[in-house]
Design a protein around this motif. Sequence first.
Motif, PDB file in Angstrom:
ATOM      1  N   SER A 149       0.826  -1.213   0.000  1.00 60.10           N
ATOM      2  CA  SER A 149       0.000   0.000   0.000  1.00 60.10           C
ATOM      3  C   SER A 149       0.858   1.260   0.000  1.00 60.10           C
ATOM      4  N   VAL A 150       1.906   1.267   0.824  1.00 62.39           N
ATOM      5  CA  VAL A 150       2.796   2.431   0.874  1.00 62.39           C
ATOM      6  C   VAL A 150       3.526   2.598  -0.457  1.00 62.39           C
ATOM      7  N   TRP A 151       3.983   1.483  -1.026  1.00 62.56           N
ATOM      8  CA  TRP A 151       4.643   1.548  -2.343  1.00 62.56           C
ATOM      9  C   TRP A 151       3.707   2.120  -3.395  1.00 62.56           C
ATOM     10  N   MET A 152       2.434   1.692  -3.369  1.00 69.35           N
ATOM     11  CA  MET A 152       1.456   2.170  -4.343  1.00 69.35           C
ATOM     12  C   MET A 152       1.232   3.672  -4.202  1.00 69.35           C
ATOM     13  N   GLN A 153       1.188   4.161  -2.973  1.00 70.90           N
ATOM     14  CA  GLN A 153       1.039   5.601  -2.752  1.00 70.90           C
ATOM     15  C   GLN A 153       2.204   6.373  -3.372  1.00 70.90           C
ATOM     16  N   GLY A 154       3.408   5.832  -3.199  1.00 76.18           N
ATOM     17  CA  GLY A 154       4.579   6.488  -3.768  1.00 76.18           C
ATOM     18  C   GLY A 154       4.553   6.520  -5.282  1.00 76.18           C
ATOM     19  N   VAL A 155       4.092   5.424  -5.901  1.00 75.69           N
ATOM     20  CA  VAL A 155       3.986   5.370  -7.366  1.00 75.69           C
ATOM     21  C   VAL A 155       3.016   6.435  -7.865  1.00 75.69           C
ATOM     22  N   VAL A 156       1.871   6.560  -7.196  1.00 72.12           N
ATOM     23  CA  VAL A 156       0.864   7.551  -7.597  1.00 72.12           C
ATOM     24  C   VAL A 156       1.417   8.965  -7.429  1.00 72.12           C
ATOM     25  N   ASP A 157       2.114   9.218  -6.325  1.00 71.04           N
ATOM     26  CA  ASP A 157       2.672  10.555  -6.081  1.00 71.04           C
ATOM     27  C   ASP A 157       3.680  10.945  -7.159  1.00 71.04           C
ATOM     28  N   LYS A 158       4.531   9.999  -7.552  1.00 73.77           N
ATOM     29  CA  LYS A 158       5.523  10.287  -8.596  1.00 73.77           C
ATOM     30  C   LYS A 158       4.839  10.581  -9.930  1.00 73.77           C
ATOM     31  N   ALA A 159       3.768   9.833 -10.236  1.00 69.83           N
ATOM     32  CA  ALA A 159       3.034  10.067 -11.489  1.00 69.83           C
ATOM     33  C   ALA A 159       2.357  11.429 -11.475  1.00 69.83           C
ATOM     34  N   MET A 160       1.772  11.805 -10.347  1.00 78.27           N
ATOM     35  CA  MET A 160       1.110  13.105 -10.238  1.00 78.27           C
ATOM     36  C   MET A 160       2.106  14.248 -10.420  1.00 78.27           C
ATOM     37  N   LYS A 161       3.273  14.094  -9.815  1.00 73.61           N
ATOM     38  CA  LYS A 161       4.296  15.129  -9.930  1.00 73.61           C
ATOM     39  C   LYS A 161       4.771  15.273 -11.367  1.00 73.61           C
ATOM     40  N   ALA A 162       4.902  14.152 -12.061  1.00 72.55           N
ATOM     41  CA  ALA A 162       5.372  14.189 -13.447  1.00 72.55           C
ATOM     42  C   ALA A 162       4.324  14.763 -14.393  1.00 72.55           C
ATOM     43  N   LEU A 163       3.051  14.506 -14.118  1.00 73.28           N
ATOM     44  CA  LEU A 163       1.982  14.916 -15.034  1.00 73.28           C
ATOM     45  C   LEU A 163       1.565  16.370 -14.863  1.00 73.28           C
ATOM     46  N   GLY A 164       1.488  16.829 -13.611  1.00 73.89           N
ATOM     47  CA  GLY A 164       0.942  18.162 -13.386  1.00 73.89           C
ATOM     48  C   GLY A 164      -0.561  18.160 -13.628  1.00 73.89           C
TER      49      GLY A 164
END
Length: 538
Positions: A149-164
């Motif tokens: 679950s924590v890993w999944m949160q990190g993946v989503v955060d990185k994608a959000m930062k990259a996309l804007g």
Amino acid sequence: MDETTEKRKYRVLEEHLNKLTKTEISLDEQEQKRYNNYLGEVLKRFVPAMKENDPLFDCTFKRFLYAGSSYENLKVGKPNEFDINLEFKLPSSDFEITDDREPGYVEVLVKSLDEKEKRRCFQNFPDGETKLRKSWLDDKGFLHRSKVSVWMQGVVDKAMKALGTIANLEILRSISGPAVTLKIKQTFEEGEGKEEEDGELVEFSVDLVPVFVFSRNEWPRNMRQPNDVTSPESQEWCIVPKPPFNRTEVTFWRLSFYAQEKTIMNNKHSMKKALKLIKLLRDKENWKNLSSYYIKTVFLWEITRQEEDFWSQGNVGFIFMHMLKRLKCNLKEGKIPLFWNEEVNLLVARSEAELQGMSNRLTKIIKKIDDKLEECPELILTFYRRSEDAVQNLESSPPSLGSSQERFSPPRTSQRETPRVGNLQTRPSPPRSMSKVTSSLETPKKLSEGSQYSGESDKKNNPRSTDSTTPSAPVEDDDERIDWRTVEAVIKIGAFAGAVFAAGAYLMLRNAQRQAREQAKNNSSSDNSSNTSNKSSD
């Protein structure tokens, strides 16, 4: 009473239930399409961004799968909540599944990858196995629920930062039990148009749930076998990062058979309509702890008991009442067995008082409908008028008497005891016109990390404590609901009072008119006398 007689008996409900479905349940096609388009735009950009920014995601991600009520055609309310399963495949073929420690749950022990698997899965990711063990497994090699679950949160955060920003959509991230929830809201830059054609900005949420998928050959030994009831094309099953009730072990994963359940419920149109009507009634009664998956499970069990023609078109009234009685019995017994394993009781976390309150309420609803079925079948609509806002505003909005149809209004409370929701004392809502059945849906919250078994359609936080602050259905006395003789007496008194008021007003108006005529006559006489006097003086 046999089934044929029952079907004839409840046929009079058909028209009113169909009307209710049309006004409160059926989704607007244009609105649904509009939300789906925005969802598609988000996923089209988001999934590639997650793959680009996390090598482990890229190597193990299989596909995303639409899940939940929206894609089972069981959605009630606005189409603004979506459930997406992000499916992953374990890169190792050497793993062990244990399903005998907790019914309905498994533990997965992942063993070392051989050189062939390393090359196949992590060809461009040399540290892939090390990253996998650090992000997914505990020290013994078991799949670790919290780590994933924590890993999944990190993946989503990185994608959000990259996309804007995506297509004028603002995206916020939150955690809801096993899901990473994206709160998506339409925004506009200054100078751009601020409204869509229908005048409403898009706002919706997407639950991203990481699940691990397994094949038919790895089917758990202690669960119902799929070849009994499912088609060959839906043989895969998955595990979801949800723990058992009252257990803290981080290696337990909840079993999920979403694809099989969807197959079982296909081509049973009257069943789906009845299920949605019961879900809507649940929302109106504010039974937040009665999840959609519990109701769905009652229907799954009934499918195994009945022949195919039981669910045929034109039997919605009969099926609705039949399943309402089934649900009442389950609540009274305090047990809804998991469809895939009867040892699991879905209601284990619910208090006896709460279940008894819901059961008593359903008993009264069923009795009222049966008692007034021939005289007033539209009575069934009144049970869908309950609204939390109306309850809270009752003090400032006293009930008014209406037409004879409005006699069948929402239940009144007993003078001896007022139902409570937590520590807040409440009263039922005032009567409303029978011609309008206003939608007042309240979406159940997601189940928390410590929650008991629930379906993909209910992933939001759902309070579990059974202390005095927990909302629960009151246990009702016999006279806490509508006393029809009292209602009719009040209406007669109101009608008589209205007639007396009207008569009094009429007499006052006549008296005022008479006085005005006499005053005018007196004024005319005075003028004539004055004229005569003036002539004599001349």
